[in-house]
Design a protein around this motif. Structure first.
Motif, short mmCIF file in Angstrom:
data_model
loop_
_atom_site.label_atom_id
_atom_site.label_comp_id
_atom_site.label_asym_id
_atom_site.label_seq_id
_atom_site.Cartn_x
_atom_site.Cartn_y
_atom_site.Cartn_z
N ASP A 59 0.83 -1.21 0.00
CA ASP A 59 0.00 0.00 0.00
C ASP A 59 0.86 1.26 0.00
OD1 ASP A 59 -2.30 -1.51 -0.01
OD2 ASP A 59 -2.67 -1.28 2.15
N PHE A 60 1.94 1.25 0.76
CA PHE A 60 2.86 2.38 0.80
C PHE A 60 3.42 2.66 -0.60
CE2 PHE A 60 7.40 3.46 0.85
CZ PHE A 60 7.34 4.75 1.34
N LEU A 61 3.86 1.61 -1.29
CA LEU A 61 4.43 1.79 -2.63
C LEU A 61 3.39 2.29 -3.62
CD1 LEU A 61 6.73 -1.34 -2.94
CD2 LEU A 61 7.40 1.03 -2.55
N LEU A 62 2.18 1.76 -3.55
CA LEU A 62 1.13 2.22 -4.46
C LEU A 62 0.78 3.69 -4.20
CD1 LEU A 62 -1.07 -0.97 -4.52
CD2 LEU A 62 0.37 -0.08 -6.37
N ARG A 63 0.70 4.10 -2.94
CA ARG A 63 0.47 5.52 -2.64
C ARG A 63 1.59 6.38 -3.17
NH1 ARG A 63 -0.90 3.35 2.24
NH2 ARG A 63 1.03 4.09 3.19
N LEU A 64 2.82 5.91 -3.05
CA LEU A 64 3.97 6.65 -3.54
C LEU A 64 3.90 6.82 -5.06
CD1 LEU A 64 6.74 7.92 -2.90
CD2 LEU A 64 7.73 5.65 -3.18
N ILE A 65 3.56 5.77 -5.77
CA ILE A 65 3.44 5.84 -7.23
C ILE A 65 2.35 6.81 -7.64
CG2 ILE A 65 2.75 4.52 -9.28
CD1 ILE A 65 4.15 2.08 -7.90
N VAL A 66 1.19 6.72 -7.00
CA VAL A 66 0.08 7.62 -7.33
C VAL A 66 0.45 9.07 -7.04
CG1 VAL A 66 -2.28 8.27 -6.66
CG2 VAL A 66 -1.71 5.87 -7.10
N ASN A 67 1.08 9.32 -5.92
CA ASN A 67 1.48 10.68 -5.58
C ASN A 67 2.53 11.23 -6.54
OD1 ASN A 67 -0.29 10.82 -3.42
ND2 ASN A 67 1.24 10.14 -1.94
N LEU A 68 3.47 10.40 -6.95
CA LEU A 68 4.48 10.85 -7.93
C LEU A 68 3.84 11.16 -9.28
CD1 LEU A 68 7.44 8.44 -7.12
CD2 LEU A 68 7.39 10.92 -6.79
N TYR A 69 2.89 10.33 -9.69
CA TYR A 69 2.17 10.57 -10.94
C TYR A 69 1.42 11.90 -10.85
CZ TYR A 69 -1.31 10.32 -14.60
OH TYR A 69 -2.10 10.62 -15.69
#
Length: 77
Positions: A59-69
């Motif tokens: 979940d942490f990694l997915l949030r990071l990806i979405v925020n970077l996008y």
């Protein structure tokens, strides 16, 4: 030899002992991209205390990806 290092066979590319990320010979042979991604993973495990193979870390990694996008595309999410 460093007394902090465990006496085990390391299969991966990196591992962490206390506050140090160690690179393995196997990791160096796998190329820069694989090594960088593994080092980033180990850093997150160390800094944020996320355990391996958990939904929490995923979940942490997915949030990071979405925020970077969102940041790169000036998108409000």
């Amino acid at each position: 030899m460093n007394d902090k290092l465990p006496n085990v066979e390391v299969i991966g590319t990196c591992f962490v002992v206390e506050d140090t990320i160690y690179l393995t010979a196997n990791g160096l042979r796998r190329g820069v991209g694989d090594l960088a991604s593994t080092m980033l993973e180990e850093y997150h495990h160390y800094k944020y205390k996320y355990p391996d193979f958990t939904r929490e870390y995923q979940d942490f990694l997915l949030r990071l990806i979405v925020n970077l996008y969102a940041e790169q595309t000036n998108t409000i999410i």
